[in-house]
Structure formats: structure tokens, C-alpha cells
Design a protein around this motif. Structure first.
Motif, PDB file in Angstrom:
ATOM      1  N   SER A 172       0.830  -1.212   0.000  1.00 31.89           N
ATOM      2  CA  SER A 172       0.000   0.000   0.000  1.00 31.89           C
ATOM      3  C   SER A 172       0.862   1.259   0.000  1.00 31.89           C
ATOM      4  O   SER A 172       0.752   2.093   0.884  1.00 31.89           O
ATOM      5  CB  SER A 172      -0.933  -0.012   1.212  1.00 31.89           C
ATOM      6  OG  SER A 172      -0.197  -0.201   2.412  1.00 31.89           O
ATOM      7  N   ALA A 173       1.738   1.389  -1.010  1.00 30.80           N
ATOM      8  CA  ALA A 173       2.624   2.556  -1.146  1.00 30.80           C
ATOM      9  C   ALA A 173       3.542   2.698   0.056  1.00 30.80           C
ATOM     10  O   ALA A 173       3.766   3.798   0.560  1.00 30.80           O
ATOM     11  CB  ALA A 173       1.819   3.833  -1.383  1.00 30.80           C
ATOM     12  N   SER A 174       4.097   1.582   0.505  1.00 26.90           N
ATOM     13  CA  SER A 174       4.983   1.559   1.667  1.00 26.90           C
ATOM     14  C   SER A 174       6.406   1.946   1.274  1.00 26.90           C
ATOM     15  O   SER A 174       7.017   1.283   0.427  1.00 26.90           O
ATOM     16  CB  SER A 174       4.990   0.161   2.297  1.00 26.90           C
ATOM     17  OG  SER A 174       6.074  -0.009   3.177  1.00 26.90           O
ATOM     18  N   ALA A 175       6.937   2.990   1.895  1.00 27.37           N
ATOM     19  CA  ALA A 175       8.312   3.414   1.622  1.00 27.37           C
ATOM     20  C   ALA A 175       9.298   2.328   2.045  1.00 27.37           C
ATOM     21  O   ALA A 175      10.309   2.094   1.366  1.00 27.37           O
ATOM     22  CB  ALA A 175       8.613   4.718   2.347  1.00 27.37           C
ATOM     23  N   ALA A 176       9.011   1.657   3.167  1.00 30.49           N
ATOM     24  CA  ALA A 176       9.905   0.603   3.642  1.00 30.49           C
ATOM     25  C   ALA A 176       9.957  -0.549   2.650  1.00 30.49           C
ATOM     26  O   ALA A 176      11.035  -1.098   2.364  1.00 30.49           O
ATOM     27  CB  ALA A 176       9.461   0.114   5.013  1.00 30.49           C
ATOM     28  N   TYR A 177       8.800  -0.930   2.116  1.00 32.90           N
ATOM     29  CA  TYR A 177       8.795  -2.055   1.172  1.00 32.90           C
ATOM     30  C   TYR A 177       9.525  -1.693  -0.119  1.00 32.90           C
ATOM     31  O   TYR A 177      10.285  -2.506  -0.660  1.00 32.90           O
ATOM     32  CB  TYR A 177       7.362  -2.475   0.855  1.00 32.90           C
ATOM     33  CG  TYR A 177       7.310  -3.654  -0.093  1.00 32.90           C
ATOM     34  CD1 TYR A 177       7.794  -4.901   0.289  1.00 32.90           C
ATOM     35  CD2 TYR A 177       6.808  -3.522  -1.378  1.00 32.90           C
ATOM     36  CE1 TYR A 177       7.770  -5.973  -0.577  1.00 32.90           C
ATOM     37  CE2 TYR A 177       6.771  -4.586  -2.253  1.00 32.90           C
ATOM     38  CZ  TYR A 177       7.255  -5.815  -1.847  1.00 32.90           C
ATOM     39  OH  TYR A 177       7.239  -6.876  -2.720  1.00 32.90           O
ATOM     40  N   SER A 178       9.318  -0.491  -0.638  1.00 33.57           N
ATOM     41  CA  SER A 178      10.030  -0.079  -1.849  1.00 33.57           C
ATOM     42  C   SER A 178      11.533  -0.071  -1.621  1.00 33.57           C
ATOM     43  O   SER A 178      12.315  -0.477  -2.491  1.00 33.57           O
ATOM     44  CB  SER A 178       9.555   1.303  -2.297  1.00 33.57           C
ATOM     45  OG  SER A 178       8.245   1.234  -2.806  1.00 33.57           O
ATOM     46  N   ARG A 179      11.961   0.386  -0.451  1.00 36.07           N
ATOM     47  CA  ARG A 179      13.389   0.385  -0.124  1.00 36.07           C
ATOM     48  C   ARG A 179      13.927  -1.048  -0.042  1.00 36.07           C
ATOM     49  O   ARG A 179      15.006  -1.350  -0.566  1.00 36.07           O
ATOM     50  CB  ARG A 179      13.615   1.119   1.197  1.00 36.07           C
ATOM     51  CG  ARG A 179      15.081   1.377   1.518  1.00 36.07           C
ATOM     52  CD  ARG A 179      15.226   2.451   2.596  1.00 36.07           C
ATOM     53  NE  ARG A 179      14.649   2.057   3.878  1.00 36.07           N
ATOM     54  CZ  ARG A 179      13.529   2.534   4.400  1.00 36.07           C
ATOM     55  NH1 ARG A 179      12.829   3.457   3.738  1.00 36.07           N
ATOM     56  NH2 ARG A 179      13.083   2.126   5.571  1.00 36.07           N
ATOM     57  N   ALA A 180      13.160  -1.933   0.576  1.00 38.85           N
ATOM     58  CA  ALA A 180      13.580  -3.324   0.665  1.00 38.85           C
ATOM     59  C   ALA A 180      13.657  -3.965  -0.717  1.00 38.85           C
ATOM     60  O   ALA A 180      14.600  -4.717  -1.013  1.00 38.85           O
ATOM     61  CB  ALA A 180      12.612  -4.106   1.557  1.00 38.85           C
ATOM     62  N   MET A 181      12.681  -3.690  -1.575  1.00 38.77           N
ATOM     63  CA  MET A 181      12.705  -4.250  -2.923  1.00 38.77           C
ATOM     64  C   MET A 181      13.911  -3.752  -3.704  1.00 38.77           C
ATOM     65  O   MET A 181      14.624  -4.530  -4.350  1.00 38.77           O
ATOM     66  CB  MET A 181      11.419  -3.872  -3.661  1.00 38.77           C
ATOM     67  CG  MET A 181      10.218  -4.704  -3.269  1.00 38.77           C
ATOM     68  SD  MET A 181      10.294  -6.402  -3.897  1.00 38.77           S
ATOM     69  CE  MET A 181       9.942  -6.126  -5.645  1.00 38.77           C
ATOM     70  N   ALA A 182      14.149  -2.445  -3.656  1.00 35.31           N
ATOM     71  CA  ALA A 182      15.215  -1.848  -4.466  1.00 35.31           C
ATOM     72  C   ALA A 182      16.606  -2.267  -4.009  1.00 35.31           C
ATOM     73  O   ALA A 182      17.502  -2.475  -4.834  1.00 35.31           O
ATOM     74  CB  ALA A 182      15.093  -0.328  -4.450  1.00 35.31           C
ATOM     75  N   HIS A 183      16.797  -2.401  -2.705  1.00 31.93           N
ATOM     76  CA  HIS A 183      18.152  -2.586  -2.179  1.00 31.93           C
ATOM     77  C   HIS A 183      18.435  -3.977  -1.621  1.00 31.93           C
ATOM     78  O   HIS A 183      19.604  -4.318  -1.385  1.00 31.93           O
ATOM     79  CB  HIS A 183      18.422  -1.540  -1.089  1.00 31.93           C
ATOM     80  CG  HIS A 183      18.301  -0.132  -1.580  1.00 31.93           C
ATOM     81  ND1 HIS A 183      19.204   0.430  -2.461  1.00 31.93           N
ATOM     82  CD2 HIS A 183      17.362   0.820  -1.338  1.00 31.93           C
ATOM     83  CE1 HIS A 183      18.837   1.669  -2.728  1.00 31.93           C
ATOM     84  NE2 HIS A 183      17.728   1.933  -2.063  1.00 31.93           N
ATOM     85  N   GLU A 184      17.401  -4.796  -1.428  1.00 33.27           N
ATOM     86  CA  GLU A 184      17.626  -6.135  -0.884  1.00 33.27           C
ATOM     87  C   GLU A 184      17.059  -7.233  -1.777  1.00 33.27           C
ATOM     88  O   GLU A 184      17.783  -8.144  -2.196  1.00 33.27           O
ATOM     89  CB  GLU A 184      16.977  -6.255   0.513  1.00 33.27           C
ATOM     90  CG  GLU A 184      17.595  -5.350   1.565  1.00 33.27           C
ATOM     91  CD  GLU A 184      16.867  -5.462   2.895  1.00 33.27           C
ATOM     92  OE1 GLU A 184      17.529  -5.307   3.947  1.00 33.27           O
ATOM     93  OE2 GLU A 184      15.639  -5.703   2.900  1.00 33.27           O
ATOM     94  N   ILE A 185      15.769  -7.140  -2.079  1.00 35.25           N
ATOM     95  CA  ILE A 185      15.083  -8.260  -2.721  1.00 35.25           C
ATOM     96  C   ILE A 185      15.449  -8.389  -4.195  1.00 35.25           C
ATOM     97  O   ILE A 185      15.838  -9.468  -4.660  1.00 35.25           O
ATOM     98  CB  ILE A 185      13.565  -8.118  -2.537  1.00 35.25           C
ATOM     99  CG1 ILE A 185      13.234  -8.156  -1.035  1.00 35.25           C
ATOM    100  CG2 ILE A 185      12.827  -9.222  -3.272  1.00 35.25           C
ATOM    101  CD1 ILE A 185      11.835  -7.709  -0.701  1.00 35.25           C
ATOM    102  N   LEU A 186      15.334  -7.298  -4.956  1.00 30.15           N
ATOM    103  CA  LEU A 186      15.666  -7.379  -6.380  1.00 30.15           C
ATOM    104  C   LEU A 186      17.136  -7.712  -6.623  1.00 30.15           C
ATOM    105  O   LEU A 186      17.444  -8.537  -7.498  1.00 30.15           O
ATOM    106  CB  LEU A 186      15.272  -6.083  -7.097  1.00 30.15           C
ATOM    107  CG  LEU A 186      13.763  -5.832  -7.219  1.00 30.15           C
ATOM    108  CD1 LEU A 186      13.509  -4.520  -7.948  1.00 30.15           C
ATOM    109  CD2 LEU A 186      13.070  -6.982  -7.931  1.00 30.15           C
TER     110      LEU A 186
END
Length: 303
Positions: A172-186
Motif C-alpha cells: 500500500s505505497a509503503s516506503a519501507a517495502y520499496s526500499r527493501a525491494m530496491a536494495h535487498e530483494i531485487l
């Protein structure tokens, strides 16, 4: 009382069934919608005022879904789409992993699928799918991809099918999730299923999963090369007051407000959107499409 519930006519709840005075049978007569097939449920209203929604006990035909089974009526003109019957000669390969995120303080489950004729270590385009295991279960996504690869309609690829943790929060437009995706998950996924450069990393999602992919792109430009977004939950105060009780409604509307306020976006990319014509999300999908197209995106909306 007994009420009909369906999602292709307005209103979605009602009309009420009538009870036969002779044998106690409940029945309802409705005008046929502009469709050859309809999924539905029935709401029971008990004498004490409590309610419950169930499948039609008189109809054995069911359709599964992430929110449970629904009853199905098929009119004589209905034909099963031929593309759903095609099976690949090779379904591809898959293995399951768990990705630890320090940002989210959680572990995300993922299924890594590889197209027929390729191996998990081949450097191929990577499709990253929110709600991926559900896509695979209910829409047979990997079968569809395998058929398309074998027919030459898609290149050989990997697909990372991501399962969410606390979906309503992280999608739901989570800044934490986007940061995790960009820097950890992807970064971890591209090591497991190596993609050939940024343009071959594609994000896919439906509903909140589509919104989260758009949010990831807008907050971390260049992370993804393209998007495939289905019925995104791009909530706006103007169109979506029925969703105002959702726990992160305001956070989503604030994010979408920033999207609409941009006159130009420095890193537009290809986006394909889809939305059903009977869906409540249709109006906000049309609005998002118009705003992104005005900002220079190579974008298409299929209704």
C-alpha cells in the motif's frame, strides 16, 4: 432473507430471493447480464440480524479464488477459451527460496520459475510478480508463460513469484517495502535468476500488487525496466470512497496525488495496464493511465 451477490452488474448486492410458500425453496429471477458466464454468491440474513455469504448450495459448479470458491452459472453460449486448454510440452522448472529483509524485519517466500529449455543459471529476462504464488495457482501463470515461450511469443525467461508478508501494509505505497525491494530483494533475485541488464527486469502485479510495483518505480527510478499492471488499486478520494475504510487508504491517495501532480517524470518506461469494465477500479485506472501518458510514458490500457 437471501440476497444475490455478484460483480458484473450494479448493484452488486441484491436483488433478494423470494421464498416459495409451497415448498420453502428460495429463488430469484434477474435479467441476464452482458456476459456468457457469471460467478456469484448468496448472502444469508438470519432472524437475529447476523449475515453470512456462501456458495449456492443448489449449484455444484465452483470457481476457486484467493478469497474462496464462488458459484458459477454458464449460459449456453459460453465456450471455455481455447488458450486455457493448451498445455506446454515442458512446464519449465521451479524451486522455492526465502529472502530475508532487514528493512522489513521479515522473510519473503519466493518461487523461482525458469522457462522450458533454459536453466536457473542462464542469464535471461526476469519477471518479478507480486502475489506470484496466487497468480500461479489461480491463473496458471507459469503454464501460460511456458506455452508462450514454446510458441515464440515470449523470450525464454525467469519469473520470481513473490509471496507478500502482511499484504495490506507492504503493498500500500509503503516506503519501507520499496526500499527493501530496491536494495535487498531485487538484487538478491537477479543473482538467483540473472537478468540481462535493467530493461529486462519487469514488474507485474494485480490490485494492491500493481500499486506497489508503480510505487517502487516512482520512488526508485531505474530499478525496473517495464511494468505489467492489472486492475491497480490507484485509490483516489474522488472515485474510491467505498474503499475509505481500508487501513492504508490515505497513504495510497497521497501517493497517487503526487503522481498526478507531476508534469514530467524523468525516467518514464513501458507500461501495460489491464482492467475489467465491470470493476470498481476502472475509473482510477483510466485516470492513472491518462496521467502517466501525459508524463511521457509508453503506456497502453486494455479494458
Amino acid at each position: 432473507a437471501v440476497r444475490l451477490h455478484q460483480e458484473i452488474m450494479r448493484p452488486r448486492a441484491g436483488p433478494e430471493f423470494e421464498r416459495s410458500a409451497t415448498d420453502g425453496t428460495w429463488s430469484v429471477r434477474v435479467a441476464r447480464p452482458n456476459a456468457d458466464r457469471m460467478e456469484y454468491m448468496v448472502e444469508l440474513v438470519h432472524k437475529d440480524g447476523s449475515t453470512g455469504v456462501i456458495c449456492d448450495p443448489a449449484n455444484p459448479r465452483r470457481a476457486p479464488g484467493p478469497f474462496g470458491d464462488k458459484s458459477v452459472v454458464e449460459w449456453p453460449e459460453y465456450n471455455v477459451p481455447r488458450w486455457t486448454l493448451v498445455q506446454p510440452s515442458d512446464p519449465g522448472s521451479r524451486f522455492e527460496i526465502h529472502l530475508r529483509s532487514r528493512v522489513l524485519r521479515a522473510e519473503l517466500r519466493a518461487i523461482i520459475w525458469t522457462a522450458p529449455g533454459a536453466t536457473p543459471r542462464d542469464r535471461l529476462p526476469l519477471l518479478v510478480v507480486h502475489d506470484g504464488p496466487e497468480y500461479a495457482e489461480y491463473s496458471e501463470l507459469t503454464r501460460t508463460l511456458a506455452v508462450a515461450v514454446e510458441a515464440g511469443k515470449l523470450p525464454a525467461m525467469h519469473a520470481a513469484l513473490l509471496a507478500p508478508v502482511d499484504r495490506d501494509q507492504i503493498y500500500s505505497a509503503s516506503a519501507a517495502y520499496s526500499r527493501a525491494m530496491a536494495h535487498e530483494i531485487l538484487p538478491a533475485l537477479t543473482e538467483l535468476g540473472p537478468a540481462r541488464g535493467g530493461r529486462t527486469l519487469v514488474g507485474m502485479g494485480a490490485s494492491l500488487g500493481a500499486l506497489a510495483m508503480l510505487h517502487l518505480h516512482r520512488t526508485n527510478p531505474g530499478t525496473l525496466g517495464a511494468l505489467f499492471l492489472q486492475s491497480g488499486s490507484y485509490f483516489r478520494q474522488r472515485f474510491d470512497r467505498q474503499e475509505s475504510g481500508f487501513v492504508r487508504f490515505r497513504r495510497i491517495t497521497r501517493f497517487m496525488g503526487r503522481v498526478y501532480a507531476e508534469e514530467n517524470f524523468p525516467e518514464p518506461m513501458p507500461i501495460v495496464m489491464t482492467c475489467g469494465t465491470a470493476e470498481e477500479n476502472l475509473y482510477n485506472n483510466r485516470a492513472a493511465f491518462g496521467a502517466l501518458r501525459a508524463q511521457g510514458y509508453d503506456i497502453a490500457l486494455h479494458e
